[in-house]
Every structure is written in C-alpha cells, then in structure tokens.
Scaffold this motif. Structure first.
Motif, PDB file in Angstrom:
ATOM      1  N   ILE A 202       0.847  -1.188   0.000  1.00  0.00           N
ATOM      2  CA  ILE A 202       0.000   0.000   0.000  1.00  0.00           C
ATOM      3  C   ILE A 202       0.886   1.243   0.000  1.00  0.00           C
ATOM      4  N   LEU A 203       0.700   2.084  -0.992  1.00  0.00           N
ATOM      5  CA  LEU A 203       1.465   3.318  -1.096  1.00  0.00           C
ATOM      6  C   LEU A 203       0.579   4.468  -0.645  1.00  0.00           C
ATOM      7  N   LYS A 204       0.980   5.145   0.404  1.00  0.00           N
ATOM      8  CA  LYS A 204       0.205   6.250   0.936  1.00  0.00           C
ATOM      9  C   LYS A 204       0.833   7.545   0.453  1.00  0.00           C
ATOM     10  N   LEU A 205       0.039   8.442  -0.080  1.00  0.00           N
ATOM     11  CA  LEU A 205       0.554   9.626  -0.755  1.00  0.00           C
ATOM     12  C   LEU A 205       0.005  10.903  -0.137  1.00  0.00           C
ATOM     13  N   VAL A 206       0.767  12.002  -0.295  1.00  0.00           N
ATOM     14  CA  VAL A 206       0.231  13.324   0.007  1.00  0.00           C
ATOM     15  C   VAL A 206       0.591  14.257  -1.143  1.00  0.00           C
ATOM     16  N   SER A 207      -0.275  15.197  -1.427  1.00  0.00           N
ATOM     17  CA  SER A 207      -0.050  16.156  -2.494  1.00  0.00           C
ATOM     18  C   SER A 207       1.041  17.143  -2.110  1.00  0.00           C
ATOM     19  N   SER A 208       1.490  17.927  -3.094  1.00  0.00           N
ATOM     20  CA  SER A 208       2.498  18.952  -2.821  1.00  0.00           C
ATOM     21  C   SER A 208       1.965  19.961  -1.800  1.00  0.00           C
ATOM     22  N   LYS A 209       0.674  20.284  -1.887  1.00  0.00           N
ATOM     23  CA  LYS A 209       0.073  21.232  -0.935  1.00  0.00           C
ATOM     24  C   LYS A 209       0.106  20.669   0.480  1.00  0.00           C
ATOM     25  N   ALA A 210      -0.273  19.383   0.617  1.00  0.00           N
ATOM     26  CA  ALA A 210      -0.265  18.765   1.941  1.00  0.00           C
ATOM     27  C   ALA A 210       1.149  18.641   2.483  1.00  0.00           C
ATOM     28  N   ALA A 211       2.118  18.329   1.604  1.00  0.00           N
ATOM     29  CA  ALA A 211       3.509  18.219   2.034  1.00  0.00           C
ATOM     30  C   ALA A 211       4.007  19.544   2.599  1.00  0.00           C
ATOM     31  N   SER A 212       3.614  20.633   1.947  1.00  0.00           N
ATOM     32  CA  SER A 212       3.985  21.959   2.432  1.00  0.00           C
ATOM     33  C   SER A 212       3.346  22.250   3.781  1.00  0.00           C
ATOM     34  N   GLU A 213       2.092  21.855   3.945  1.00  0.00           N
ATOM     35  CA  GLU A 213       1.393  22.076   5.215  1.00  0.00           C
ATOM     36  C   GLU A 213       2.014  21.250   6.337  1.00  0.00           C
ATOM     37  N   ILE A 214       2.455  20.026   6.021  1.00  0.00           N
ATOM     38  CA  ILE A 214       3.110  19.176   7.018  1.00  0.00           C
ATOM     39  C   ILE A 214       4.390  19.838   7.506  1.00  0.00           C
ATOM     40  N   ASP A 215       5.211  20.304   6.576  1.00  0.00           N
ATOM     41  CA  ASP A 215       6.458  20.969   6.960  1.00  0.00           C
ATOM     42  C   ASP A 215       6.183  22.225   7.777  1.00  0.00           C
ATOM     43  N   LYS A 216       5.176  22.971   7.353  1.00  0.00           N
ATOM     44  CA  LYS A 216       4.858  24.220   8.057  1.00  0.00           C
ATOM     45  C   LYS A 216       4.452  23.947   9.494  1.00  0.00           C
ATOM     46  N   GLU A 217       3.644  22.906   9.703  1.00  0.00           N
ATOM     47  CA  GLU A 217       3.209  22.604  11.066  1.00  0.00           C
ATOM     48  C   GLU A 217       4.352  22.031  11.900  1.00  0.00           C
ATOM     49  N   LEU A 218       5.175  21.157  11.288  1.00  0.00           N
ATOM     50  CA  LEU A 218       6.299  20.582  12.026  1.00  0.00           C
ATOM     51  C   LEU A 218       7.258  21.667  12.514  1.00  0.00           C
ATOM     52  N   MET A 219       7.430  22.716  11.701  1.00  0.00           N
ATOM     53  CA  MET A 219       8.350  23.787  12.073  1.00  0.00           C
ATOM     54  C   MET A 219       7.642  24.981  12.699  1.00  0.00           C
ATOM     55  N   GLY A 220       6.357  24.812  12.963  1.00  0.00           N
ATOM     56  CA  GLY A 220       5.593  25.882  13.602  1.00  0.00           C
ATOM     57  C   GLY A 220       5.849  25.928  15.097  1.00  0.00           C
ATOM     58  N   PRO A 221       5.289  26.923  15.769  1.00  0.00           N
ATOM     59  CA  PRO A 221       5.568  27.133  17.192  1.00  0.00           C
ATOM     60  C   PRO A 221       5.077  26.007  18.096  1.00  0.00           C
ATOM     61  N   GLN A 222       4.029  25.287  17.689  1.00  0.00           N
ATOM     62  CA  GLN A 222       3.482  24.256  18.560  1.00  0.00           C
ATOM     63  C   GLN A 222       4.368  23.014  18.600  1.00  0.00           C
ATOM     64  N   VAL A 223       4.914  22.601  17.438  1.00  0.00           N
ATOM     65  CA  VAL A 223       5.778  21.415  17.383  1.00  0.00           C
ATOM     66  C   VAL A 223       7.235  21.823  17.609  1.00  0.00           C
ATOM     67  N   GLY A 224       7.696  22.798  16.829  1.00  0.00           N
ATOM     68  CA  GLY A 224       8.990  23.392  17.117  1.00  0.00           C
ATOM     69  C   GLY A 224      10.217  22.743  16.509  1.00  0.00           C
ATOM     70  N   PHE A 225      10.041  21.858  15.513  1.00  0.00           N
ATOM     71  CA  PHE A 225      11.221  21.382  14.796  1.00  0.00           C
ATOM     72  C   PHE A 225      11.881  22.562  14.094  1.00  0.00           C
ATOM     73  N   THR A 226      13.194  22.507  13.964  1.00  0.00           N
ATOM     74  CA  THR A 226      13.894  23.478  13.127  1.00  0.00           C
ATOM     75  C   THR A 226      14.136  22.859  11.757  1.00  0.00           C
ATOM     76  N   LEU A 227      14.361  23.712  10.770  1.00  0.00           N
ATOM     77  CA  LEU A 227      14.705  23.228   9.437  1.00  0.00           C
ATOM     78  C   LEU A 227      15.959  22.364   9.497  1.00  0.00           C
ATOM     79  N   GLN A 228      16.908  22.776  10.324  1.00  0.00           N
ATOM     80  CA  GLN A 228      18.155  22.033  10.435  1.00  0.00           C
ATOM     81  C   GLN A 228      17.918  20.603  10.929  1.00  0.00           C
ATOM     82  N   GLN A 229      17.034  20.437  11.896  1.00  0.00           N
ATOM     83  CA  GLN A 229      16.743  19.101  12.411  1.00  0.00           C
ATOM     84  C   GLN A 229      16.149  18.206  11.329  1.00  0.00           C
ATOM     85  N   LEU A 230      15.141  18.713  10.630  1.00  0.00           N
ATOM     86  CA  LEU A 230      14.467  17.902   9.611  1.00  0.00           C
ATOM     87  C   LEU A 230      15.407  17.596   8.454  1.00  0.00           C
TER      88      LEU A 230
END
Length: 245
Positions: free
Chosen positions: A3-31
C-alpha cells in the motif's frame, strides 16, 4: 509494502509548516539532518561498499533550496560511511547562514566541492567504474516549471547518463511535476532509486518498479500526526531511517 500512501504537494507543504511551527517546534536544520541521513542510508543499502571497494564515488548535484540542503547533509554522512562523495553546487543559497555552515562542514570533512572552473566540466567526474551513483538533490516538492539554467542542461545530461550510472532522486526527480510526474516539453530522466521524504508524493506512482527502487525516509512523524494528514506512519524496522517498498 503493497500500500502506497501519498500526500499532495500542498499537503507536504502544510506538514512541513506545522512541524516547524511554534506548537511542534522542529527546526529546518533538524528535519534536513534526518532527511539527508535517510538518503545516505538508502544509498548505502542499494550500493554497499563491500560489493566493490573501487566503486565508492557518489556524485551529488545540489540545488539552491531545501532539497539541496538534504544533499549537502547526505554527502557528509556518506563520507562518514566510507564513500568518496563529490558535490556539484552550481547555484549556492544565500537565504540563510545555515547553508554556508553545511558547506563548511563538508570542507571540514574534506569532501570535494567543485570550483566554478571545475563546474564547466562536471561530467568528466562521472567515471562509471568509480561512481556508484549520482544523487539528484536539485529541487523538491516546491518546484514549479520551467527548469531554469543551469539545471535544465544538467537534467538533460542525467537523461543521457541514466543507463550508465544509477541516479538517486531525493524526494522528487528533477523535471517531474510533484503531483503528475514527468512534464511534457521539460527535460527529465528515470531514476534508479527514489527516496521519498516523510511520505511519497503522487508523482511516485509514475515510476516503474522494474526500473526504480523506491524508499521512504525521514522518520519523524508520530501516528496521531500522520493520521491527521490522512496516512499511517510507516513500519520502520529497528533503528532504520528508511523503508523499502
């Protein structure tokens, strides 16, 4: 995996934005560190040094953005794994100091980065008997056509080389639309290996599994977060940072 699970380019951008947002707090360097490490691990899995010690070169083509940063990190880890990476970085990012720091780290580890003079003859470094693979770390999921130079010419060369030297694509093969695959009237190539980061993008459905080995990497998504974006986290084994489909 069947089973191949996919996300669109828009969703991929939203995932990165939330991961690096203030609530989660990953840095670009970490990812980026985790993504680049996963690409290096996929290369080690596909082209292990114990099969041919003389064929230990990896030629890494780096773009100006985050995908290129993944390539710079990958080069450092490959050096530590025992490979001889060579980096071709024709358009260097000046957006953040972090990219310069990645270059400094490669210089510290004595990883060659082609000079401006050497860049004009970059294909001369691609000796099939010495190079295990080429890494395409040019553009990621934010790519929008057309391909600007010098990258259009680079992709044309990759098209000529793909049957001679394996090409490993980082997340997206350069020249492909993230959601639709190869773009008509744009230069493109067929990768020998695709390393999808975090979760595969729709263009991964365009690969032929007989020609392209597919991995997912970037192991930093908990189950509840993955389910929020409509996919389940992958069942990585042990301490692996990659999973082969």
């Amino acid at each position: 995996m069947s089973i191949l699970k996919l996300v669109s380019s828009k969703a991929a951008s939203e995932i990165d934005k939330e991961l690096m947002g203030p609530q989660v707090g990953f840095t670009l360097q970490q990812l980026m560190e985790l993504a680049g490490f996963s690409v290096a691990q996929a290369i080690q899995r596909e082209y292990p040094l114990n099969q041919n010690r003389n064929k230990n070169g990896v030629f890494i083509i780096v773009g100006p953005g985050n995908n290129g940063g993944d390539g710079l990190v990958c080069a450092r880890h490959l050096k530590l794994f025992g490979y001889n990476p060579i980096v071709y970085y024709p358009v260097r990012s000046k957006r953040t100091e972090f990219y310069s720091q990645l270059v400094n780290q490669l210089e510290f580890f004595q990883v060659p980065i082609l000079s401006e003079e050497q860049q004009n003859k970059w294909t001369e470094y691609l000796e099939p008997g010495k190079i295990a693979c080429i890494v395409d770390a040019i553009f990621g999921f934010s790519f929008k056509p057309p391909i600007r130079e010098p990258f259009g010419t680079i992709v044309e060369e990759l098209n000529k080389l793909e049957d001679k030297i394996p090409v490993v694509a980082v997340d997206i093969p350069t020249g492909w639309d993230v959601d639709n695959g190869p773009i008509e009237n744009e230069p493109s190539y067929v990768p020998s290996v695709l390393v999808s980061l975090t979760v595969p993008k729709p263009c991964s459905q365009c690969i032929n599994p007989k020609r392209t080995t597919h991995y997912v990497g970037g192991r930093f998504i908990p189950r509840h977060f993955a389910e929020k974006y409509g996919f389940e986290p992958y069942e990585y084994k042990g301490t692996d940072q990659i999973l082969k489909f």
